[in-house]
Design a protein around this motif. Sequence first.
Motif, PDB file in Angstrom:
ATOM      1  N   TRP A  30       0.829  -1.205   0.000  1.00  0.00           N
ATOM      2  CA  TRP A  30       0.000   0.000   0.000  1.00  0.00           C
ATOM      3  C   TRP A  30       0.866   1.259   0.000  1.00  0.00           C
ATOM      4  O   TRP A  30       1.856   1.345   0.697  1.00  0.00           O
ATOM      5  CB  TRP A  30      -0.909   0.007   1.222  1.00  0.00           C
ATOM      6  N   THR A  31       0.440   2.246  -0.781  1.00  0.00           N
ATOM      7  CA  THR A  31       1.130   3.527  -0.887  1.00  0.00           C
ATOM      8  C   THR A  31       0.196   4.618  -0.387  1.00  0.00           C
ATOM      9  O   THR A  31      -0.968   4.672  -0.775  1.00  0.00           O
ATOM     10  CB  THR A  31       1.512   3.814  -2.350  1.00  0.00           C
ATOM     11  N   LEU A  32       0.710   5.488   0.484  1.00  0.00           N
ATOM     12  CA  LEU A  32      -0.075   6.614   0.991  1.00  0.00           C
ATOM     13  C   LEU A  32       0.184   7.840   0.130  1.00  0.00           C
ATOM     14  O   LEU A  32       1.325   8.235  -0.077  1.00  0.00           O
ATOM     15  CB  LEU A  32       0.301   6.916   2.444  1.00  0.00           C
ATOM     16  N   PHE A  33      -0.884   8.418  -0.379  1.00  0.00           N
ATOM     17  CA  PHE A  33      -0.834   9.668  -1.126  1.00  0.00           C
ATOM     18  C   PHE A  33      -1.533  10.715  -0.258  1.00  0.00           C
ATOM     19  O   PHE A  33      -2.735  10.633  -0.026  1.00  0.00           O
ATOM     20  CB  PHE A  33      -1.559   9.528  -2.465  1.00  0.00           C
ATOM     21  N   GLN A  60      -2.626   0.071   8.110  1.00  0.00           N
ATOM     22  CA  GLN A  60      -1.445   0.875   8.435  1.00  0.00           C
ATOM     23  C   GLN A  60      -1.422   2.161   7.620  1.00  0.00           C
ATOM     24  O   GLN A  60      -1.116   3.234   8.136  1.00  0.00           O
ATOM     25  CB  GLN A  60      -0.167   0.083   8.169  1.00  0.00           C
ATOM     26  N   CYS A  61      -1.740   2.050   6.346  1.00  0.00           N
ATOM     27  CA  CYS A  61      -1.753   3.218   5.461  1.00  0.00           C
ATOM     28  C   CYS A  61      -2.793   4.238   5.928  1.00  0.00           C
ATOM     29  O   CYS A  61      -2.509   5.432   6.044  1.00  0.00           O
ATOM     30  CB  CYS A  61      -2.044   2.762   4.028  1.00  0.00           C
ATOM     31  N   GLN A  62      -3.991   3.765   6.222  1.00  0.00           N
ATOM     32  CA  GLN A  62      -5.055   4.661   6.671  1.00  0.00           C
ATOM     33  C   GLN A  62      -4.738   5.282   8.029  1.00  0.00           C
ATOM     34  O   GLN A  62      -5.026   6.458   8.256  1.00  0.00           O
ATOM     35  CB  GLN A  62      -6.385   3.915   6.735  1.00  0.00           C
ATOM     36  N   VAL A  76      -9.261  19.806   6.442  1.00  0.00           N
ATOM     37  CA  VAL A  76      -9.570  19.074   5.210  1.00  0.00           C
ATOM     38  C   VAL A  76     -10.193  17.726   5.583  1.00  0.00           C
ATOM     39  O   VAL A  76      -9.645  17.002   6.415  1.00  0.00           O
ATOM     40  CB  VAL A  76      -8.290  18.845   4.369  1.00  0.00           C
ATOM     41  N   PRO A  77     -11.348  17.371   5.007  1.00  0.00           N
ATOM     42  CA  PRO A  77     -11.946  16.070   5.307  1.00  0.00           C
ATOM     43  C   PRO A  77     -11.025  14.937   4.825  1.00  0.00           C
ATOM     44  O   PRO A  77     -10.315  15.085   3.829  1.00  0.00           O
ATOM     45  CB  PRO A  77     -13.252  16.065   4.508  1.00  0.00           C
ATOM     46  N   ALA A  78     -11.049  13.815   5.525  1.00  0.00           N
ATOM     47  CA  ALA A  78     -10.192  12.679   5.179  1.00  0.00           C
ATOM     48  C   ALA A  78     -10.409  12.237   3.732  1.00  0.00           C
ATOM     49  O   ALA A  78      -9.476  11.792   3.066  1.00  0.00           O
ATOM     50  CB  ALA A  78     -10.445  11.513   6.134  1.00  0.00           C
ATOM     51  N   GLU A  79     -11.627  12.385   3.234  1.00  0.00           N
ATOM     52  CA  GLU A  79     -11.931  11.978   1.857  1.00  0.00           C
ATOM     53  C   GLU A  79     -11.202  12.825   0.824  1.00  0.00           C
ATOM     54  O   GLU A  79     -11.087  12.444  -0.329  1.00  0.00           O
ATOM     55  CB  GLU A  79     -13.447  12.042   1.583  1.00  0.00           C
ATOM     56  N   GLN A  80     -10.720  13.982   1.220  1.00  0.00           N
ATOM     57  CA  GLN A  80      -9.970  14.844   0.311  1.00  0.00           C
ATOM     58  C   GLN A  80      -8.502  14.928   0.684  1.00  0.00           C
ATOM     59  O   GLN A  80      -7.701  15.471  -0.065  1.00  0.00           O
ATOM     60  CB  GLN A  80     -10.562  16.252   0.311  1.00  0.00           C
ATOM     61  N   ALA A  81      -8.142  14.404   1.850  1.00  0.00           N
ATOM     62  CA  ALA A  81      -6.787  14.578   2.369  1.00  0.00           C
ATOM     63  C   ALA A  81      -5.815  13.503   1.919  1.00  0.00           C
ATOM     64  O   ALA A  81      -4.643  13.775   1.703  1.00  0.00           O
ATOM     65  CB  ALA A  81      -6.815  14.617   3.891  1.00  0.00           C
ATOM     66  N   PHE A  82      -6.291  12.255   1.779  1.00  0.00           N
ATOM     67  CA  PHE A  82      -5.370  11.182   1.406  1.00  0.00           C
ATOM     68  C   PHE A  82      -6.071  10.013   0.739  1.00  0.00           C
ATOM     69  O   PHE A  82      -7.275   9.836   0.863  1.00  0.00           O
ATOM     70  CB  PHE A  82      -4.554  10.701   2.621  1.00  0.00           C
ATOM     71  N   VAL A  83      -5.257   9.253   0.018  1.00  0.00           N
ATOM     72  CA  VAL A  83      -5.691   8.032  -0.668  1.00  0.00           C
ATOM     73  C   VAL A  83      -4.661   6.959  -0.377  1.00  0.00           C
ATOM     74  O   VAL A  83      -3.461   7.239  -0.356  1.00  0.00           O
ATOM     75  CB  VAL A  83      -5.795   8.260  -2.198  1.00  0.00           C
ATOM     76  N   CYS A  84      -5.124   5.738  -0.166  1.00  0.00           N
ATOM     77  CA  CYS A  84      -4.227   4.589  -0.056  1.00  0.00           C
ATOM     78  C   CYS A  84      -4.397   3.762  -1.332  1.00  0.00           C
ATOM     79  O   CYS A  84      -5.510   3.365  -1.674  1.00  0.00           O
ATOM     80  CB  CYS A  84      -4.572   3.743   1.165  1.00  0.00           C
TER      81      CYS A  84
END
Length: 110
Positions: A30-33, A60-62, A76-84
């Motif tokens: 998994w990659t965290l963006f 772990q990523c989340q 920033v809401p989590a839905e806009q802050a990062f993607v795994c």
Amino acid sequence: MTLMTRTLTKTLLFTATAVFLAGCIRTPEWTLFYVADRTPIPTIIVLQDHISGYYDSLEQCQAKGAGMLRLQASSVPAEQAFVCGELCQIDEKQQLQCKTQVVGIKHNAV
């Protein structure tokens, strides 16, 4: 140093080296963006310059993404802050492609 001590030392050194190299070869799934620290927030999150880490599991990523969001005290809401992204690789067009993407965090993930 006795022969037995030298043999034991060499065996331990060999084992430690093998374990270290095995850890280096393993590819995280998994990659965290993460983009909550960008202004303005990008609409396409899964880009190479947004990579903030590599993890063995989605949880772990989340957790890392949610932790970064809390530490930054971002609104920033989590839905806009990062993607795994799962199993992300660069394709022949030099575009980053992921098998699956999970936006933000599941309510029961952390």
